[in-house]
Motif scaffolding. Structure first.
Motif, PDB file in Angstrom:
ATOM      1  N   ASP A 151      10.681 -21.254  12.347  1.00  0.00           N
ATOM      2  CA  ASP A 151       9.995 -21.645  13.574  1.00  0.00           C
ATOM      3  C   ASP A 151       9.034 -20.539  14.016  1.00  0.00           C
ATOM      4  OD1 ASP A 151       9.173 -22.589  15.993  1.00  0.00           O
ATOM      5  OD2 ASP A 151      11.164 -22.693  16.911  1.00  0.00           O
ATOM      6  N   ARG A 152       7.743 -20.790  13.844  1.00  0.00           N
ATOM      7  CA  ARG A 152       6.748 -19.777  14.231  1.00  0.00           C
ATOM      8  C   ARG A 152       6.752 -19.550  15.736  1.00  0.00           C
ATOM      9  NH1 ARG A 152       0.946 -19.269  15.046  1.00  0.00           N
ATOM     10  NH2 ARG A 152       0.662 -21.528  15.047  1.00  0.00           N
ATOM     11  N   PHE A 153       7.182 -20.558  16.487  1.00  0.00           N
ATOM     12  CA  PHE A 153       7.164 -20.462  17.948  1.00  0.00           C
ATOM     13  C   PHE A 153       8.532 -20.094  18.518  1.00  0.00           C
ATOM     14  CE2 PHE A 153       3.720 -23.286  16.705  1.00  0.00           C
ATOM     15  CZ  PHE A 153       2.655 -22.720  17.384  1.00  0.00           C
ATOM     16  N   TRP A 154       9.408 -19.548  17.669  1.00  0.00           N
ATOM     17  CA  TRP A 154      10.715 -19.107  18.135  1.00  0.00           C
ATOM     18  C   TRP A 154      10.547 -18.124  19.291  1.00  0.00           C
ATOM     19  CZ3 TRP A 154      15.476 -20.798  17.177  1.00  0.00           C
ATOM     20  CH2 TRP A 154      16.558 -19.996  17.549  1.00  0.00           C
ATOM     21  N   TYR A 155      11.397 -18.241  20.295  1.00  0.00           N
ATOM     22  CA  TYR A 155      11.182 -17.499  21.540  1.00  0.00           C
ATOM     23  C   TYR A 155      11.270 -15.984  21.387  1.00  0.00           C
ATOM     24  CZ  TYR A 155      16.230 -16.583  22.226  1.00  0.00           C
ATOM     25  OH  TYR A 155      17.526 -16.136  22.110  1.00  0.00           O
ATOM     26  N   GLU A 156      11.880 -15.488  20.312  1.00  0.00           N
ATOM     27  CA  GLU A 156      11.982 -14.044  20.111  1.00  0.00           C
ATOM     28  C   GLU A 156      10.843 -13.479  19.269  1.00  0.00           C
ATOM     29  OE1 GLU A 156      16.571 -12.827  20.005  1.00  0.00           O
ATOM     30  OE2 GLU A 156      16.127 -14.480  18.634  1.00  0.00           O
ATOM     31  N   ASN A 157       9.932 -14.348  18.809  1.00  0.00           N
ATOM     32  CA  ASN A 157       8.832 -13.915  17.950  1.00  0.00           C
ATOM     33  C   ASN A 157       7.624 -13.447  18.751  1.00  0.00           C
ATOM     34  OD1 ASN A 157      10.192 -14.482  15.611  1.00  0.00           O
ATOM     35  ND2 ASN A 157       9.231 -16.476  15.278  1.00  0.00           N
ATOM     36  N   THR A 158       6.795 -12.647  18.119  1.00  0.00           N
ATOM     37  CA  THR A 158       5.502 -12.267  18.706  1.00  0.00           C
ATOM     38  C   THR A 158       4.343 -12.700  17.818  1.00  0.00           C
ATOM     39  OG1 THR A 158       5.535 -10.089  17.634  1.00  0.00           O
ATOM     40  CG2 THR A 158       6.513 -10.234  19.835  1.00  0.00           C
ATOM     41  N   VAL A 159       4.612 -13.535  16.813  1.00  0.00           N
ATOM     42  CA  VAL A 159       3.595 -13.869  15.810  1.00  0.00           C
ATOM     43  C   VAL A 159       2.734 -15.055  16.201  1.00  0.00           C
ATOM     44  CG1 VAL A 159       4.932 -12.905  13.909  1.00  0.00           C
ATOM     45  CG2 VAL A 159       5.245 -15.312  14.542  1.00  0.00           C
ATOM     46  N   HIS A 160       2.842 -15.530  17.437  1.00  0.00           N
ATOM     47  CA  HIS A 160       1.985 -16.634  17.879  1.00  0.00           C
ATOM     48  C   HIS A 160       1.368 -16.268  19.229  1.00  0.00           C
ATOM     49  CE1 HIS A 160       4.945 -18.139  20.882  1.00  0.00           C
ATOM     50  NE2 HIS A 160       5.809 -17.626  20.027  1.00  0.00           N
ATOM     51  N   ASN A 167      12.426 -23.289  29.326  1.00  0.00           N
ATOM     52  CA  ASN A 167      13.669 -24.054  29.170  1.00  0.00           C
ATOM     53  C   ASN A 167      14.152 -24.073  27.733  1.00  0.00           C
ATOM     54  OD1 ASN A 167      14.818 -25.714  31.624  1.00  0.00           O
ATOM     55  ND2 ASN A 167      12.611 -25.583  31.931  1.00  0.00           N
ATOM     56  N   ILE A 168      13.233 -24.220  26.775  1.00  0.00           N
ATOM     57  CA  ILE A 168      13.622 -24.189  25.360  1.00  0.00           C
ATOM     58  C   ILE A 168      14.213 -22.828  25.020  1.00  0.00           C
ATOM     59  CG2 ILE A 168      12.738 -24.194  22.998  1.00  0.00           C
ATOM     60  CD1 ILE A 168      10.702 -26.318  23.897  1.00  0.00           C
ATOM     61  N   ALA A 169      13.571 -21.764  25.494  1.00  0.00           N
ATOM     62  CA  ALA A 169      14.040 -20.411  25.201  1.00  0.00           C
ATOM     63  C   ALA A 169      15.419 -20.156  25.806  1.00  0.00           C
ATOM     64  CB  ALA A 169      13.031 -19.388  25.725  1.00  0.00           C
ATOM     65  N   MET A 170      15.634 -20.613  27.024  1.00  0.00           N
ATOM     66  CA  MET A 170      16.938 -20.418  27.668  1.00  0.00           C
ATOM     67  C   MET A 170      18.029 -21.183  26.927  1.00  0.00           C
ATOM     68  SD  MET A 170      16.132 -20.487  31.743  1.00  0.00           S
ATOM     69  CE  MET A 170      15.244 -19.139  32.546  1.00  0.00           C
ATOM     70  N   TYR A 171      17.711 -22.392  26.500  1.00  0.00           N
ATOM     71  CA  TYR A 171      18.683 -23.181  25.730  1.00  0.00           C
ATOM     72  C   TYR A 171      19.076 -22.452  24.448  1.00  0.00           C
ATOM     73  CZ  TYR A 171      20.158 -26.594  22.237  1.00  0.00           C
ATOM     74  OH  TYR A 171      20.812 -27.223  21.209  1.00  0.00           O
ATOM     75  N   LEU A 172      18.088 -21.945  23.721  1.00  0.00           N
ATOM     76  CA  LEU A 172      18.372 -21.248  22.463  1.00  0.00           C
ATOM     77  C   LEU A 172      19.118 -19.938  22.713  1.00  0.00           C
ATOM     78  CD1 LEU A 172      14.983 -21.878  20.631  1.00  0.00           C
ATOM     79  CD2 LEU A 172      17.204 -22.902  20.088  1.00  0.00           C
ATOM     80  N   GLN A 173      18.774 -19.243  23.785  1.00  0.00           N
ATOM     81  CA  GLN A 173      19.473 -18.005  24.127  1.00  0.00           C
ATOM     82  C   GLN A 173      20.955 -18.277  24.369  1.00  0.00           C
ATOM     83  OE1 GLN A 173      18.580 -14.806  24.265  1.00  0.00           O
ATOM     84  NE2 GLN A 173      20.475 -14.060  25.181  1.00  0.00           N
ATOM     85  N   ILE A 174      21.262 -19.335  25.109  1.00  0.00           N
ATOM     86  CA  ILE A 174      22.657 -19.690  25.403  1.00  0.00           C
ATOM     87  C   ILE A 174      23.368 -20.134  24.127  1.00  0.00           C
ATOM     88  CG2 ILE A 174      24.116 -21.352  26.612  1.00  0.00           C
ATOM     89  CD1 ILE A 174      22.012 -21.302  28.879  1.00  0.00           C
TER      90      ILE A 174
END
Length: 331
Positions: free
Chosen positions: A235-244, A10-17
């Protein structure tokens, strides 16, 4: 497991929109791409900066008050087939949500969210919004004066300082503003301020002409882009990242990128059967109304976890041996 996975989705979808659907309309897609706020890719974007402090600037908070100029004072209620049947004063519902279920108000407003245009982006605030924002709970108010006062209370520097920060030329004479504002706005600035160095940030943000292909002026676009960039890079946990360790797989990210406001309204809106693909823009050429079944939807099968089987859960939580579990399921 279900809760945390659903939360991340849900967080990722919100940020994507927000970043890829709404902000390109407000700030301009090319502007966002050029400043690396968004990327023209379907894959991951690893731009995390561990030295960047995750904070929110007061300038961004004050700047968002600009959206009062886009707020329509009347709520238009529509039927599910697009017929306008009622209008209400928006401010009368600011703190009266109990009225929404009455007379099919919620259904009509839901249809209006994607059928009614916003107010013109002209630096003018609707009289209802500007003068009685809390409706019947107050006799009068002055939203613009309150917004200006918020900037003063926060101790914001003058408008010229922010132009310097944003690599825009400083205003030395009032006539220099004509390149950025309409003549009547410049005349108002000259009447209210002794010199260009005295111009406050918020009034200037309202007065600036919009950038090409955008709704915001250059200074506000700069301030908002700076905050949007900080949000994603800090944001290390940003939905487009792979660093976590909990990063989305490429397949999952592709499903996240299908998220749109139109799909959410279709899934959760009252009696919504058709909608335009981009709900932030009015229906028209290239954005024609279509049935909800034609709006792409993220496929949650990308999150299928074979390790979360019922058989393994029973084995872990009971005294059953693997053989007992097999017999249990056979039975």
């Amino acid at each position: 497991m279900l809760f945390y996975t659903a939360k991340e989705i849900n967080i990722a979808m919100y940020l994507q929109i927000m970043y890829y659907e709404m902000m390109p309309i407000l700030l301009g897609k090319e502007f966002l791409l050029r400043n690396q706020v968004i990327y023209d890719t379907q894959g991951h974007v690893d731009d995390y900066d561990h030295e960047l402090e995750p904070r929110v600037s007061i300038e961004y908070v004050i700047g968002t008050r600009w959206f009062h100029t886009m707020q329509e004072g009347r709520l238009k209620l529509y039927t599910h087939d697009g017929r306008l049947y009622r209008e209400l004063a928006a401010v009368d519902f600011t703190l009266r949500t109990g009225a929404l279920p009455v007379n099919r108000t919620l259904e009509g407003i839901t249809q209006g969210t994607f059928r009614q245009p916003c107010a013109a982006v002209d630096g003018v605030v609707d009289p209802d919004v500007g003068e009685r924002i809390l409706g019947r709970l107050q006799r009068a108010s002055d939203v613009l004066a309150s917004d200006i006062m918020k900037g003063r209370d926060a101790g914001l520097p003058p408008y010229n300082e922010y132009r310097h920060i944003c690599d825009l030329p400083r205003i030395k004479k009032f006539k220099d503003l004509l390149e950025w504002m309409e003549p009547e706005q410049v005349e108002g600035m000259a009447m209210m301020y002794e010199s260009p160095e005295d111009i406050e940030l918020y009034p200037a943000l309202l007065a600036e002409r919009a950038l090409p292909g955008a709704a915001l002026g250059p200074t506000l676009a700069c301030l908002m882009a700076s905050q949007l960039l900080r949000w994603r890079r800090a944001d290390r946990f940003w939905y487009e990242n792979t660093v976590h360790p909990g990063a989305f797989t490429e397949e999952q990210l592709l499903e996240i990128r299908k998220a749109t406001l139109s799909r959410i309204i279709c899934d959760h809106g009252e009696e919504v059967h058709e909608i335009q693909p981009n709900a932030f823009l009015l229906a028209g050429h290239g954005n024609e109304m279509t049935e909800c079944v034609n709006i792409p939807s993220p496929n949650l099968n990308a999150w299928t976890d074979s390790s979360c089987s019922r058989k393994q859960y029973i084995q872990q939580k009971t005294f059953f041996t693997p053989d007992h579990v097999d017999s249990y399921f056979d039975w």
